[in-house]
Design a protein around this motif. Sequence first.
Motif, PDB file in Angstrom:
ATOM      1  N   ALA A  18      36.443 -36.205 -30.350  1.00 49.36           N
ATOM      2  CA  ALA A  18      37.863 -36.463 -30.619  1.00 49.36           C
ATOM      3  C   ALA A  18      37.990 -37.285 -31.891  1.00 49.36           C
ATOM      4  O   ALA A  18      37.005 -37.842 -32.393  1.00 49.36           O
ATOM      5  CB  ALA A  18      38.509 -37.212 -29.453  1.00 49.36           C
ATOM      6  N   PHE A  26      40.756 -40.405 -33.448  1.00 54.84           N
ATOM      7  CA  PHE A  26      41.851 -41.284 -33.052  1.00 54.84           C
ATOM      8  C   PHE A  26      42.258 -42.187 -34.211  1.00 54.84           C
ATOM      9  O   PHE A  26      41.471 -42.433 -35.117  1.00 54.84           O
ATOM     10  CB  PHE A  26      41.524 -42.098 -31.796  1.00 54.84           C
ATOM     11  CG  PHE A  26      40.356 -43.040 -31.914  1.00 54.84           C
ATOM     12  CD1 PHE A  26      40.511 -44.309 -32.482  1.00 54.84           C
ATOM     13  CD2 PHE A  26      39.107 -42.693 -31.427  1.00 54.84           C
ATOM     14  CE1 PHE A  26      39.451 -45.187 -32.563  1.00 54.84           C
ATOM     15  CE2 PHE A  26      38.028 -43.566 -31.506  1.00 54.84           C
ATOM     16  CZ  PHE A  26      38.200 -44.823 -32.081  1.00 54.84           C
ATOM     17  N   ILE A  74      36.221 -38.796 -23.435  1.00 50.39           N
ATOM     18  CA  ILE A  74      37.184 -38.191 -24.358  1.00 50.39           C
ATOM     19  C   ILE A  74      38.516 -37.942 -23.646  1.00 50.39           C
ATOM     20  O   ILE A  74      39.589 -38.180 -24.206  1.00 50.39           O
ATOM     21  CB  ILE A  74      36.620 -36.901 -24.986  1.00 50.39           C
ATOM     22  CG1 ILE A  74      35.328 -37.218 -25.771  1.00 50.39           C
ATOM     23  CG2 ILE A  74      37.656 -36.214 -25.844  1.00 50.39           C
ATOM     24  CD1 ILE A  74      35.442 -38.286 -26.838  1.00 50.39           C
ATOM     25  N   THR A  75      38.472 -37.522 -22.385  1.00 50.81           N
ATOM     26  CA  THR A  75      39.698 -37.327 -21.599  1.00 50.81           C
ATOM     27  C   THR A  75      40.434 -38.651 -21.428  1.00 50.81           C
ATOM     28  O   THR A  75      41.660 -38.717 -21.586  1.00 50.81           O
ATOM     29  CB  THR A  75      39.379 -36.695 -20.234  1.00 50.81           C
ATOM     30  OG1 THR A  75      38.798 -35.400 -20.459  1.00 50.81           O
ATOM     31  CG2 THR A  75      40.616 -36.567 -19.368  1.00 50.81           C
ATOM     32  N   HIS A 131      42.053 -39.584 -24.667  1.00 51.43           N
ATOM     33  CA  HIS A 131      43.176 -38.674 -24.931  1.00 51.43           C
ATOM     34  C   HIS A 131      44.399 -39.031 -24.076  1.00 51.43           C
ATOM     35  O   HIS A 131      45.543 -38.944 -24.547  1.00 51.43           O
ATOM     36  CB  HIS A 131      42.733 -37.235 -24.677  1.00 51.43           C
ATOM     37  CG  HIS A 131      43.818 -36.221 -24.852  1.00 51.43           C
ATOM     38  ND1 HIS A 131      44.434 -35.975 -26.056  1.00 51.43           N
ATOM     39  CD2 HIS A 131      44.415 -35.400 -23.952  1.00 51.43           C
ATOM     40  CE1 HIS A 131      45.347 -35.046 -25.902  1.00 51.43           C
ATOM     41  NE2 HIS A 131      45.363 -34.677 -24.630  1.00 51.43           N
ATOM     42  N   ARG A 132      44.186 -39.441 -22.861  1.00 48.77           N
ATOM     43  CA  ARG A 132      45.299 -39.751 -21.950  1.00 48.77           C
ATOM     44  C   ARG A 132      45.955 -41.100 -22.250  1.00 48.77           C
ATOM     45  O   ARG A 132      47.070 -41.347 -21.793  1.00 48.77           O
ATOM     46  CB  ARG A 132      44.812 -39.733 -20.508  1.00 48.77           C
ATOM     47  CG  ARG A 132      44.532 -38.341 -20.011  1.00 48.77           C
ATOM     48  CD  ARG A 132      44.119 -38.338 -18.572  1.00 48.77           C
ATOM     49  NE  ARG A 132      43.892 -36.973 -18.124  1.00 48.77           N
ATOM     50  CZ  ARG A 132      43.197 -36.655 -17.061  1.00 48.77           C
ATOM     51  NH1 ARG A 132      42.637 -37.592 -16.311  1.00 48.77           N
ATOM     52  NH2 ARG A 132      43.035 -35.384 -16.725  1.00 48.77           N
ATOM     53  N   ASN A 155      45.872 -42.579 -29.058  1.00 52.36           N
ATOM     54  CA  ASN A 155      46.256 -41.463 -29.922  1.00 52.36           C
ATOM     55  C   ASN A 155      45.049 -40.570 -30.252  1.00 52.36           C
ATOM     56  O   ASN A 155      44.853 -40.169 -31.400  1.00 52.36           O
ATOM     57  CB  ASN A 155      46.916 -41.983 -31.207  1.00 52.36           C
ATOM     58  CG  ASN A 155      47.702 -40.929 -31.945  1.00 52.36           C
ATOM     59  OD1 ASN A 155      48.230 -40.001 -31.352  1.00 52.36           O
ATOM     60  ND2 ASN A 155      47.770 -41.076 -33.255  1.00 52.36           N
ATOM     61  N   ALA A 156      44.251 -40.272 -29.248  1.00 49.80           N
ATOM     62  CA  ALA A 156      43.063 -39.431 -29.460  1.00 49.80           C
ATOM     63  C   ALA A 156      43.418 -37.957 -29.339  1.00 49.80           C
ATOM     64  O   ALA A 156      44.217 -37.559 -28.500  1.00 49.80           O
ATOM     65  CB  ALA A 156      41.977 -39.785 -28.447  1.00 49.80           C
ATOM     66  N   ARG A 157      42.788 -37.172 -30.210  1.00 47.64           N
ATOM     67  CA  ARG A 157      42.976 -35.724 -30.205  1.00 47.64           C
ATOM     68  C   ARG A 157      41.609 -35.075 -30.038  1.00 47.64           C
ATOM     69  O   ARG A 157      40.746 -35.197 -30.907  1.00 47.64           O
ATOM     70  CB  ARG A 157      43.595 -35.276 -31.523  1.00 47.64           C
ATOM     71  CG  ARG A 157      43.716 -33.767 -31.660  1.00 47.64           C
ATOM     72  CD  ARG A 157      44.271 -33.379 -33.017  1.00 47.64           C
ATOM     73  NE  ARG A 157      43.341 -33.640 -34.089  1.00 47.64           N
ATOM     74  CZ  ARG A 157      42.577 -32.713 -34.683  1.00 47.64           C
ATOM     75  NH1 ARG A 157      42.636 -31.459 -34.301  1.00 47.64           N
ATOM     76  NH2 ARG A 157      41.776 -33.041 -35.668  1.00 47.64           N
ATOM     77  N   PRO A 158      41.362 -34.398 -28.910  1.00 46.73           N
ATOM     78  CA  PRO A 158      40.088 -33.715 -28.742  1.00 46.73           C
ATOM     79  C   PRO A 158      39.905 -32.626 -29.808  1.00 46.73           C
ATOM     80  O   PRO A 158      40.873 -31.944 -30.177  1.00 46.73           O
ATOM     81  CB  PRO A 158      40.187 -33.091 -27.343  1.00 46.73           C
ATOM     82  CG  PRO A 158      41.219 -33.919 -26.637  1.00 46.73           C
ATOM     83  CD  PRO A 158      42.201 -34.304 -27.708  1.00 46.73           C
ATOM     84  N   PRO A 175      43.166 -35.386 -38.404  1.00 53.73           N
ATOM     85  CA  PRO A 175      44.245 -35.344 -37.428  1.00 53.73           C
ATOM     86  C   PRO A 175      45.546 -34.815 -38.049  1.00 53.73           C
ATOM     87  O   PRO A 175      45.807 -35.051 -39.232  1.00 53.73           O
ATOM     88  CB  PRO A 175      44.418 -36.820 -37.015  1.00 53.73           C
ATOM     89  CG  PRO A 175      43.103 -37.446 -37.348  1.00 53.73           C
ATOM     90  CD  PRO A 175      42.637 -36.737 -38.594  1.00 53.73           C
TER      91      PRO A 175
END
Length: 184
Positions: free
Chosen positions: A43, A45, A156-157, A160-161, A166-169, A178
């Motif tokens: 990911a 972030f 990573i989940t 992301h949650r 502000n994480a994007r897999p 990003p």
Amino acid sequence: MDVTKDGRSWRIGTAGDVAWLACQTTHGLSITTAIPPVFDAYATFYPPDGVSIEAHERAVVDELTEHTPDQPWWLGYLDTGAHDIVFPLAPKQSLYWDWPYLLVEAGPEQALTWRTGHMRGEGSLPDLFFPADHSWLASALWDDTWTDIGGTAALITGLHRNPLVNARPVGPDEDALPPGLTRD
């Protein structure tokens, strides 16, 4: 070699401590430019709009701590000559494209408190950090305004949650940039 800070001795990293990472990344725009292709998930972030850098970095470290057994972390500070690396006289290790990094064995609290600003702006997080068991790696390259991370799918989940992270897999072959950000 050891250095002293906060009334304690801290071990400075050697080439052996980053051998698992050295020469394992690829050239290009994918996330594997910063993170070796050895993890289950990846990911990027960066702080979301309206969230302070302190709240963002605390959320990142809290997620990492939640997904990591108690152990030391390696904190890596890229020596640009213009930014705080915490222990400027300690020996450096070459990583990526022979960039000099100071590596120190410490932990999550030191990651949040030792540095006073870096090339990406305010904040204290190191440019590179990972736990002793190598179960994840976070790295912000010299010219990136975001951070790349590789680790378990659960980590990573969790990142992301968390709305403060502000994480994007991304997949290992995907562009790490990003949405909404530009390369300098």
